[in-house]
Motif scaffolding. Structure first.
Motif, PDB file in Angstrom:
ATOM      1  N   GLN A 127     -18.982  -3.140  10.647  1.00  0.00           N
ATOM      2  CA  GLN A 127     -18.411  -4.485  10.712  1.00  0.00           C
ATOM      3  C   GLN A 127     -16.898  -4.460  10.913  1.00  0.00           C
ATOM      4  O   GLN A 127     -16.363  -5.356  11.563  1.00  0.00           O
ATOM      5  N   THR A 128     -16.238  -3.471  10.376  1.00  0.00           N
ATOM      6  CA  THR A 128     -14.796  -3.355  10.612  1.00  0.00           C
ATOM      7  C   THR A 128     -14.531  -3.242  12.114  1.00  0.00           C
ATOM      8  O   THR A 128     -13.654  -3.917  12.659  1.00  0.00           O
ATOM      9  N   ILE A 129     -15.307  -2.419  12.783  1.00  0.00           N
ATOM     10  CA  ILE A 129     -15.144  -2.233  14.228  1.00  0.00           C
ATOM     11  C   ILE A 129     -15.543  -3.506  14.971  1.00  0.00           C
ATOM     12  O   ILE A 129     -14.832  -3.963  15.868  1.00  0.00           O
ATOM     13  N   ASN A 130     -16.683  -4.093  14.591  1.00  0.00           N
ATOM     14  CA  ASN A 130     -17.137  -5.328  15.233  1.00  0.00           C
ATOM     15  C   ASN A 130     -16.101  -6.435  15.124  1.00  0.00           C
ATOM     16  O   ASN A 130     -15.826  -7.139  16.098  1.00  0.00           O
ATOM     17  N   VAL A 131     -15.540  -6.607  13.934  1.00  0.00           N
ATOM     18  CA  VAL A 131     -14.555  -7.661  13.704  1.00  0.00           C
ATOM     19  C   VAL A 131     -13.279  -7.369  14.484  1.00  0.00           C
ATOM     20  O   VAL A 131     -12.729  -8.240  15.155  1.00  0.00           O
ATOM     21  N   GLU A 132     -12.816  -6.143  14.398  1.00  0.00           N
ATOM     22  CA  GLU A 132     -11.577  -5.784  15.104  1.00  0.00           C
ATOM     23  C   GLU A 132     -11.728  -5.970  16.616  1.00  0.00           C
ATOM     24  O   GLU A 132     -10.812  -6.417  17.291  1.00  0.00           O
ATOM     25  N   ASN A 133     -12.906  -5.654  17.147  1.00  0.00           N
ATOM     26  CA  ASN A 133     -13.162  -5.820  18.576  1.00  0.00           C
ATOM     27  C   ASN A 133     -13.643  -7.232  18.918  1.00  0.00           C
ATOM     28  O   ASN A 133     -13.921  -7.518  20.086  1.00  0.00           O
ATOM     29  N   GLU A 134     -13.747  -8.076  17.913  1.00  0.00           N
ATOM     30  CA  GLU A 134     -14.149  -9.482  18.083  1.00  0.00           C
ATOM     31  C   GLU A 134     -15.447  -9.620  18.868  1.00  0.00           C
ATOM     32  O   GLU A 134     -15.547 -10.394  19.824  1.00  0.00           O
ATOM     33  N   CYS A 135     -16.461  -8.881  18.434  1.00  0.00           N
ATOM     34  CA  CYS A 135     -17.770  -8.935  19.089  1.00  0.00           C
ATOM     35  C   CYS A 135     -18.604 -10.043  18.451  1.00  0.00           C
ATOM     36  O   CYS A 135     -19.147  -9.872  17.358  1.00  0.00           O
ATOM     37  N   ILE A 136     -18.694 -11.157  19.165  1.00  0.00           N
ATOM     38  CA  ILE A 136     -19.406 -12.315  18.607  1.00  0.00           C
ATOM     39  C   ILE A 136     -20.921 -12.125  18.591  1.00  0.00           C
ATOM     40  O   ILE A 136     -21.629 -12.897  17.941  1.00  0.00           O
ATOM     41  N   PHE A 137     -21.438 -11.107  19.256  1.00  0.00           N
ATOM     42  CA  PHE A 137     -22.851 -10.753  19.149  1.00  0.00           C
ATOM     43  C   PHE A 137     -23.073  -9.806  17.968  1.00  0.00           C
ATOM     44  O   PHE A 137     -23.990  -9.996  17.164  1.00  0.00           O
ATOM     45  N   CYS A 138     -22.239  -8.784  17.843  1.00  0.00           N
ATOM     46  CA  CYS A 138     -22.470  -7.730  16.853  1.00  0.00           C
ATOM     47  C   CYS A 138     -22.210  -8.164  15.414  1.00  0.00           C
ATOM     48  O   CYS A 138     -22.917  -7.725  14.509  1.00  0.00           O
ATOM     49  N   VAL A 139     -21.205  -8.992  15.175  1.00  0.00           N
ATOM     50  CA  VAL A 139     -20.930  -9.402  13.796  1.00  0.00           C
ATOM     51  C   VAL A 139     -22.144 -10.110  13.201  1.00  0.00           C
ATOM     52  O   VAL A 139     -22.600  -9.739  12.112  1.00  0.00           O
ATOM     53  N   PRO A 140     -22.715 -11.121  13.871  1.00  0.00           N
ATOM     54  CA  PRO A 140     -23.911 -11.749  13.291  1.00  0.00           C
ATOM     55  C   PRO A 140     -25.102 -10.782  13.178  1.00  0.00           C
ATOM     56  O   PRO A 140     -25.825 -10.802  12.176  1.00  0.00           O
ATOM     57  N   ALA A 141     -25.299  -9.938  14.183  1.00  0.00           N
ATOM     58  CA  ALA A 141     -26.421  -8.990  14.140  1.00  0.00           C
ATOM     59  C   ALA A 141     -26.276  -8.044  12.957  1.00  0.00           C
ATOM     60  O   ALA A 141     -27.240  -7.772  12.232  1.00  0.00           O
ATOM     61  N   HIS A 142     -25.058  -7.535  12.727  1.00  0.00           N
ATOM     62  CA  HIS A 142     -24.844  -6.611  11.612  1.00  0.00           C
ATOM     63  C   HIS A 142     -24.823  -7.323  10.266  1.00  0.00           C
ATOM     64  O   HIS A 142     -25.125  -6.708   9.246  1.00  0.00           O
ATOM     65  N   THR A 143     -24.509  -8.599  10.253  1.00  0.00           N
ATOM     66  CA  THR A 143     -24.631  -9.364   9.008  1.00  0.00           C
ATOM     67  C   THR A 143     -26.097  -9.393   8.594  1.00  0.00           C
ATOM     68  O   THR A 143     -26.439  -9.155   7.431  1.00  0.00           O
ATOM     69  N   SER A 144     -26.962  -9.666   9.552  1.00  0.00           N
ATOM     70  CA  SER A 144     -28.403  -9.676   9.286  1.00  0.00           C
ATOM     71  C   SER A 144     -28.889  -8.286   8.866  1.00  0.00           C
ATOM     72  O   SER A 144     -29.643  -8.149   7.898  1.00  0.00           O
ATOM     73  N   MET A 145     -28.447  -7.264   9.585  1.00  0.00           N
ATOM     74  CA  MET A 145     -28.830  -5.889   9.234  1.00  0.00           C
ATOM     75  C   MET A 145     -28.385  -5.541   7.821  1.00  0.00           C
ATOM     76  O   MET A 145     -29.143  -4.933   7.063  1.00  0.00           O
ATOM     77  N   ALA A 146     -27.161  -5.921   7.471  1.00  0.00           N
ATOM     78  CA  ALA A 146     -26.626  -5.596   6.143  1.00  0.00           C
ATOM     79  C   ALA A 146     -27.464  -6.245   5.047  1.00  0.00           C
ATOM     80  O   ALA A 146     -27.707  -5.635   4.000  1.00  0.00           O
ATOM     81  N   LYS A 147     -27.899  -7.450   5.284  1.00  0.00           N
ATOM     82  CA  LYS A 147     -28.755  -8.121   4.309  1.00  0.00           C
ATOM     83  C   LYS A 147     -30.062  -7.357   4.132  1.00  0.00           C
ATOM     84  O   LYS A 147     -30.535  -7.172   3.009  1.00  0.00           O
ATOM     85  N   LYS A 148     -30.634  -6.874   5.225  1.00  0.00           N
ATOM     86  CA  LYS A 148     -31.871  -6.086   5.156  1.00  0.00           C
ATOM     87  C   LYS A 148     -31.634  -4.736   4.481  1.00  0.00           C
ATOM     88  O   LYS A 148     -32.560  -4.136   3.937  1.00  0.00           O
ATOM     89  N   MET A 149     -30.391  -4.249   4.530  1.00  0.00           N
ATOM     90  CA  MET A 149     -30.028  -2.973   3.914  1.00  0.00           C
ATOM     91  C   MET A 149     -29.572  -3.161   2.465  1.00  0.00           C
ATOM     92  O   MET A 149     -29.095  -2.225   1.834  1.00  0.00           O
ATOM     93  N   ASN A 150     -29.693  -4.391   1.954  1.00  0.00           N
ATOM     94  CA  ASN A 150     -29.305  -4.740   0.578  1.00  0.00           C
ATOM     95  C   ASN A 150     -27.820  -4.567   0.290  1.00  0.00           C
ATOM     96  O   ASN A 150     -27.435  -4.241  -0.833  1.00  0.00           O
ATOM     97  N   VAL A 151     -27.001  -4.777   1.304  1.00  0.00           N
ATOM     98  CA  VAL A 151     -25.553  -4.788   1.105  1.00  0.00           C
ATOM     99  C   VAL A 151     -25.212  -6.154   0.518  1.00  0.00           C
ATOM    100  O   VAL A 151     -25.713  -7.182   0.974  1.00  0.00           O
ATOM    101  N   SER A 152     -24.355  -6.178  -0.474  1.00  0.00           N
ATOM    102  CA  SER A 152     -24.065  -7.420  -1.189  1.00  0.00           C
ATOM    103  C   SER A 152     -23.409  -8.459  -0.281  1.00  0.00           C
ATOM    104  O   SER A 152     -22.685  -8.117   0.658  1.00  0.00           O
TER     105      SER A 152
END
Length: 185
Positions: free
Chosen positions: A68-93
Motif C-alpha cells: 500500500q505504501t507503493i500503491n499510495v505513493e504511485n497514486e494507483c487508483i486501482f491498486c489501493v482499493p484492491a489491496h484494501t480488500s486483500m488486506a481485509k481478507k488477510m486479517n490486517v487491522s
C-alpha cells in the motif's frame, strides 16, 4: 492515447489464456489481469513476483504496508482499493489499512519504519543513505528485508504502471474501497 484491450481467457493471446483463467477464478473479474494478459511474459512476470513476495519473511501486515505504501505513493487508483480488500481478507487491522490509505501514522514504530524505508527506496530509486539503512536495521529489520522490499517494488511497479497506462477502472468488488490521494506530497 493508447487503448488497451481488456481480455477474457478466450480473447487473450494463447500464452496467457490458462494463467488468466486461473487468476480470474481466484479473483473474480479483474481489469488488471485482463490488460496485462496482452503480454504472456508480463503476466507471468507479475505472477512470479507476486508469488515470490508472498513467500518473503514479512508478515501479512508488513506485506500490506509495503504494497500500500507503493500503491499510495504511485497514486494507483486501482491498486489501493484492491489491496484494501486483500488486506481485509488477510486479517490486517482496519487501523493499519486506514493509516496507509490516508497517509497517517501507523500504530507502531516498527511498521512506520517499514513504510518510511519503502517510501525512501521508491522515491530515491534505491539510492538510500547509510544512515537511512542503519535506521531501518535498528528498527528490527535486516538486510534480507531490504532485498525483499525490492521484490515488492518490482511487483508493484508492474501493476501500478500497467493500471496507469491502461486506465484500469476500479472493479465493482472494490468500489466500496475507492480511493483518491487526499494530499499531494
Amino acid at each position: 492515447m493508447a487503448v488497451f484491450k481488456f481480455h477474457s481467457p478466450e480473447t487473450a493471446p494463447h500464452g496467457s489464456q490458462k494463467l488468466l483463467q486461473e487468476l480470474l477464478n481466484i479473483s473474480g473479474s479483474n481489469g488488471f489481469y485482463s490488460v496485462i494478459s496482452e503480454s504472456p511474459e508480463a503476466l507471468k512476470a507479475y505472477k512470479s513476483l507476486h508469488n515470490l513476495f508472498s513467500q518473503t519473511s514479512f508478515s501479512n501486515e508488513e506485506r500490506t504496508v509495503i504494497w500500500q505504501t507503493i500503491n499510495v505513493e504511485n497514486e494507483c487508483i486501482f491498486c489501493v482499493p484492491a489491496h484494501t480488500s486483500m488486506a481485509k481478507k488477510m486479517n490486517v487491522s482496519n487501523v493499519v489499512n486506514e493509516a496507509l490509505r490516508n497517509e497517517t501514522p501507523l500504530p507502531n514504530k516498527k511498521l512506520e519504519s517499514l513504510r518510511t524505508f519503502t517510501t525512501l527506496l521508491l522515491k530515491n530509486r534505491g539510492n538510500v543513505s547509510d544512515k537511512e539503512i542503519l535506521s531501518f536495521l535498528h528498527a528490527g529489520y535486516s538486510n534480507q528485508n531490504i532485498l525483499e522490499i525490492i521484490i515488492g517494488l518490482a511487483q508493484k511497479t508492474i501493476s501500478n504502471y500497467v493500471n496507469h497506462v491502461a486506465r484500469t477502472p476500479v472493479e465493482k468488488q472494490y468500489k466500496k474501497f475507492s480511493w483518491k490521494r487526499k494530499k499531494n506530497k
